[in-house]
Design a protein around this motif. Sequence first.
Motif, PDB file in Angstrom:
ATOM      1  N   ALA A  34     -45.974 -29.162  80.797  1.00  0.00           N
ATOM      2  CA  ALA A  34     -46.423 -30.217  79.876  1.00  0.00           C
ATOM      3  C   ALA A  34     -45.308 -30.606  78.913  1.00  0.00           C
ATOM      4  O   ALA A  34     -44.405 -29.809  78.639  1.00  0.00           O
ATOM      5  CB  ALA A  34     -47.631 -29.722  79.081  1.00  0.00           C
ATOM      6  N   PRO A  35     -45.367 -31.849  78.370  1.00  0.00           N
ATOM      7  CA  PRO A  35     -44.429 -32.216  77.306  1.00  0.00           C
ATOM      8  C   PRO A  35     -44.563 -31.219  76.155  1.00  0.00           C
ATOM      9  O   PRO A  35     -45.664 -30.728  75.874  1.00  0.00           O
ATOM     10  CB  PRO A  35     -44.900 -33.614  76.878  1.00  0.00           C
ATOM     11  CG  PRO A  35     -45.665 -34.147  78.050  1.00  0.00           C
ATOM     12  CD  PRO A  35     -46.289 -32.949  78.718  1.00  0.00           C
ATOM     13  N   THR A  36     -43.464 -30.944  75.483  1.00  0.00           N
ATOM     14  CA  THR A  36     -43.402 -29.842  74.512  1.00  0.00           C
ATOM     15  C   THR A  36     -44.469 -29.926  73.423  1.00  0.00           C
ATOM     16  O   THR A  36     -45.198 -28.958  73.178  1.00  0.00           O
ATOM     17  CB  THR A  36     -42.002 -29.798  73.869  1.00  0.00           C
ATOM     18  OG1 THR A  36     -41.056 -29.716  74.931  1.00  0.00           O
ATOM     19  CG2 THR A  36     -41.836 -28.605  72.964  1.00  0.00           C
ATOM     20  N   THR A  37     -44.580 -31.089  72.766  1.00  0.00           N
ATOM     21  CA  THR A  37     -45.529 -31.181  71.647  1.00  0.00           C
ATOM     22  C   THR A  37     -46.949 -30.938  72.142  1.00  0.00           C
ATOM     23  O   THR A  37     -47.736 -30.242  71.494  1.00  0.00           O
ATOM     24  CB  THR A  37     -45.447 -32.550  70.942  1.00  0.00           C
ATOM     25  OG1 THR A  37     -45.327 -33.560  71.953  1.00  0.00           O
ATOM     26  CG2 THR A  37     -44.235 -32.648  70.040  1.00  0.00           C
ATOM     27  N   GLU A  38     -47.244 -31.492  73.302  1.00  0.00           N
ATOM     28  CA  GLU A  38     -48.578 -31.321  73.888  1.00  0.00           C
ATOM     29  C   GLU A  38     -48.847 -29.845  74.214  1.00  0.00           C
ATOM     30  O   GLU A  38     -49.919 -29.309  73.934  1.00  0.00           O
ATOM     31  CB  GLU A  38     -48.630 -32.156  75.173  1.00  0.00           C
ATOM     32  CG  GLU A  38     -49.997 -32.439  75.715  1.00  0.00           C
ATOM     33  CD  GLU A  38     -49.880 -33.281  76.988  1.00  0.00           C
ATOM     34  OE1 GLU A  38     -50.327 -32.798  78.040  1.00  0.00           O
ATOM     35  OE2 GLU A  38     -49.305 -34.395  76.924  1.00  0.00           O
ATOM     36  N   PHE A  39     -47.837 -29.196  74.791  1.00  0.00           N
ATOM     37  CA  PHE A  39     -48.017 -27.798  75.189  1.00  0.00           C
ATOM     38  C   PHE A  39     -48.306 -26.918  73.973  1.00  0.00           C
ATOM     39  O   PHE A  39     -49.225 -26.101  73.980  1.00  0.00           O
ATOM     40  CB  PHE A  39     -46.781 -27.267  75.927  1.00  0.00           C
ATOM     41  CG  PHE A  39     -46.902 -25.813  76.297  1.00  0.00           C
ATOM     42  CD1 PHE A  39     -47.596 -25.427  77.431  1.00  0.00           C
ATOM     43  CD2 PHE A  39     -46.355 -24.820  75.487  1.00  0.00           C
ATOM     44  CE1 PHE A  39     -47.751 -24.085  77.753  1.00  0.00           C
ATOM     45  CE2 PHE A  39     -46.503 -23.479  75.802  1.00  0.00           C
ATOM     46  CZ  PHE A  39     -47.200 -23.110  76.948  1.00  0.00           C
ATOM     47  N   PHE A  40     -47.523 -27.082  72.917  1.00  0.00           N
ATOM     48  CA  PHE A  40     -47.708 -26.206  71.747  1.00  0.00           C
ATOM     49  C   PHE A  40     -48.972 -26.562  70.956  1.00  0.00           C
ATOM     50  O   PHE A  40     -49.604 -25.696  70.367  1.00  0.00           O
ATOM     51  CB  PHE A  40     -46.474 -26.227  70.844  1.00  0.00           C
ATOM     52  CG  PHE A  40     -45.362 -25.367  71.368  1.00  0.00           C
ATOM     53  CD1 PHE A  40     -45.442 -23.981  71.315  1.00  0.00           C
ATOM     54  CD2 PHE A  40     -44.237 -25.933  71.946  1.00  0.00           C
ATOM     55  CE1 PHE A  40     -44.433 -23.176  71.822  1.00  0.00           C
ATOM     56  CE2 PHE A  40     -43.210 -25.135  72.460  1.00  0.00           C
ATOM     57  CZ  PHE A  40     -43.316 -23.757  72.393  1.00  0.00           C
ATOM     58  N   ALA A  41     -49.338 -27.853  70.967  1.00  0.00           N
ATOM     59  CA  ALA A  41     -50.517 -28.258  70.210  1.00  0.00           C
ATOM     60  C   ALA A  41     -51.800 -27.871  70.943  1.00  0.00           C
ATOM     61  O   ALA A  41     -52.792 -27.488  70.330  1.00  0.00           O
ATOM     62  CB  ALA A  41     -50.490 -29.759  69.963  1.00  0.00           C
ATOM     63  N   ASN A  42     -51.748 -27.956  72.274  1.00  0.00           N
ATOM     64  CA  ASN A  42     -52.997 -27.816  73.005  1.00  0.00           C
ATOM     65  C   ASN A  42     -52.769 -27.312  74.432  1.00  0.00           C
ATOM     66  O   ASN A  42     -52.965 -28.061  75.395  1.00  0.00           O
ATOM     67  CB  ASN A  42     -53.680 -29.201  73.026  1.00  0.00           C
ATOM     68  CG  ASN A  42     -55.056 -29.143  73.631  1.00  0.00           C
ATOM     69  OD1 ASN A  42     -55.664 -28.069  73.678  1.00  0.00           O
ATOM     70  ND2 ASN A  42     -55.531 -30.277  74.115  1.00  0.00           N
ATOM     71  N   PRO A  43     -52.347 -26.047  74.586  1.00  0.00           N
ATOM     72  CA  PRO A  43     -52.155 -25.545  75.959  1.00  0.00           C
ATOM     73  C   PRO A  43     -53.501 -25.490  76.684  1.00  0.00           C
ATOM     74  O   PRO A  43     -54.497 -25.070  76.105  1.00  0.00           O
ATOM     75  CB  PRO A  43     -51.579 -24.137  75.752  1.00  0.00           C
ATOM     76  CG  PRO A  43     -51.928 -23.762  74.355  1.00  0.00           C
ATOM     77  CD  PRO A  43     -52.089 -25.024  73.573  1.00  0.00           C
ATOM     78  N   LYS A  44     -53.514 -25.959  77.927  1.00  0.00           N
ATOM     79  CA  LYS A  44     -54.793 -26.069  78.645  1.00  0.00           C
ATOM     80  C   LYS A  44     -55.155 -24.784  79.380  1.00  0.00           C
ATOM     81  O   LYS A  44     -56.325 -24.460  79.542  1.00  0.00           O
ATOM     82  CB  LYS A  44     -54.705 -27.229  79.644  1.00  0.00           C
ATOM     83  CG  LYS A  44     -54.564 -28.564  78.932  1.00  0.00           C
ATOM     84  CD  LYS A  44     -54.440 -29.734  79.876  1.00  0.00           C
ATOM     85  CE  LYS A  44     -54.319 -31.045  79.114  1.00  0.00           C
ATOM     86  NZ  LYS A  44     -53.250 -31.046  78.125  1.00  0.00           N
ATOM     87  N   GLU A  45     -54.155 -24.076  79.811  1.00  0.00           N
ATOM     88  CA  GLU A  45     -54.366 -22.893  80.651  1.00  0.00           C
ATOM     89  C   GLU A  45     -54.717 -21.681  79.771  1.00  0.00           C
ATOM     90  O   GLU A  45     -53.970 -21.358  78.842  1.00  0.00           O
ATOM     91  CB  GLU A  45     -53.050 -22.650  81.410  1.00  0.00           C
ATOM     92  CG  GLU A  45     -53.027 -21.512  82.347  1.00  0.00           C
ATOM     93  CD  GLU A  45     -54.018 -21.631  83.486  1.00  0.00           C
ATOM     94  OE1 GLU A  45     -54.604 -20.601  83.814  1.00  0.00           O
ATOM     95  OE2 GLU A  45     -54.184 -22.739  84.034  1.00  0.00           O
ATOM     96  N   PRO A  46     -55.830 -20.988  80.024  1.00  0.00           N
ATOM     97  CA  PRO A  46     -56.204 -19.844  79.172  1.00  0.00           C
ATOM     98  C   PRO A  46     -55.100 -18.804  79.019  1.00  0.00           C
ATOM     99  O   PRO A  46     -54.887 -18.283  77.917  1.00  0.00           O
ATOM    100  CB  PRO A  46     -57.416 -19.243  79.910  1.00  0.00           C
ATOM    101  CG  PRO A  46     -57.977 -20.374  80.712  1.00  0.00           C
ATOM    102  CD  PRO A  46     -56.838 -21.261  81.063  1.00  0.00           C
ATOM    103  N   ARG A  47     -54.335 -18.544  80.104  1.00  0.00           N
ATOM    104  CA  ARG A  47     -53.267 -17.531  79.981  1.00  0.00           C
ATOM    105  C   ARG A  47     -52.148 -18.025  79.083  1.00  0.00           C
ATOM    106  O   ARG A  47     -51.503 -17.243  78.384  1.00  0.00           O
ATOM    107  CB  ARG A  47     -52.740 -17.145  81.362  1.00  0.00           C
ATOM    108  CG  ARG A  47     -53.782 -16.345  82.139  1.00  0.00           C
ATOM    109  CD  ARG A  47     -53.235 -15.736  83.381  1.00  0.00           C
ATOM    110  NE  ARG A  47     -52.224 -14.728  83.125  1.00  0.00           N
ATOM    111  CZ  ARG A  47     -51.656 -14.020  84.103  1.00  0.00           C
ATOM    112  NH1 ARG A  47     -52.011 -14.199  85.357  1.00  0.00           N
ATOM    113  NH2 ARG A  47     -50.725 -13.120  83.816  1.00  0.00           N
TER     114      ARG A  47
END
Length: 244
Positions: free
Chosen positions: A221-234
């Motif tokens: 995912a794009p960085t800001t998206e990943f840190f704000a809202n990671p989708k994968e539980p792990r």
Amino acid sequence: MSMIEFNNVEKYYGDFHALKDVNLNVEAGETVVLIGPSGSGKSTLIRTINGLEPIQGGHLIVNGFDLADPKTDMNKIRKNVGMVFQHFNLYANKSVIENIMLAPRKVLKMDEAENKKNAMALLEMVGLVEKADKMPSSLSGGQQQRIAIARSLAMKPKALLFDEPTSALDPEMVNDVLNIMKKIAADSSMTTLVVTHEMGFAKQVADRVIFMADGQILEDAPTTEFFANPKEPRAQKFLSQIMH
């Protein structure tokens, strides 16, 4: 244009399935950070990109060449894909400047005066001009890692791979190395893949973050998206642990 392309890549060590059906595209000039728990396959993944680890299935296209094709000349690939390791891997019997000048002399057949000028410019960039004639053993770990980065850049690669470049360093030396890496990431012509646990660095410089576990890419995912809202539980669990 894609600089690196994984299509259904499989990697085994004997019976151990290290990379499972990996699909990944890295565009020229992109900075991608790979994160995930130990043993998730991050280092294996980047070591396949310059042929240090052969793949057993799928296709891996680097700079237009398919690494799965036995006719591909790996030396040609490595000319354009530099690698910085966890433990520096400098030549202990050569001075700092000789470490930097060796590959351009042997591989690129670079003119000696131009090679030296280039090496000194790189030493200036990493802030270690005064160490040019010293031996690697006289340098701190952080200094050795900065020299290792300069050595990789001396080949003027199209892509640079970093395999946990700060994990063997004392905490006070980490920032010196990360600052050099930030400079490199800011150079839009260089494709950069970094395996790291330095989340602050990932947030600041990565275009994308890839989260791996058990040999698979679970999130890309794009960085800001990943840190704000990671989708994968792990990924969520990993972030909450590493951020605290």
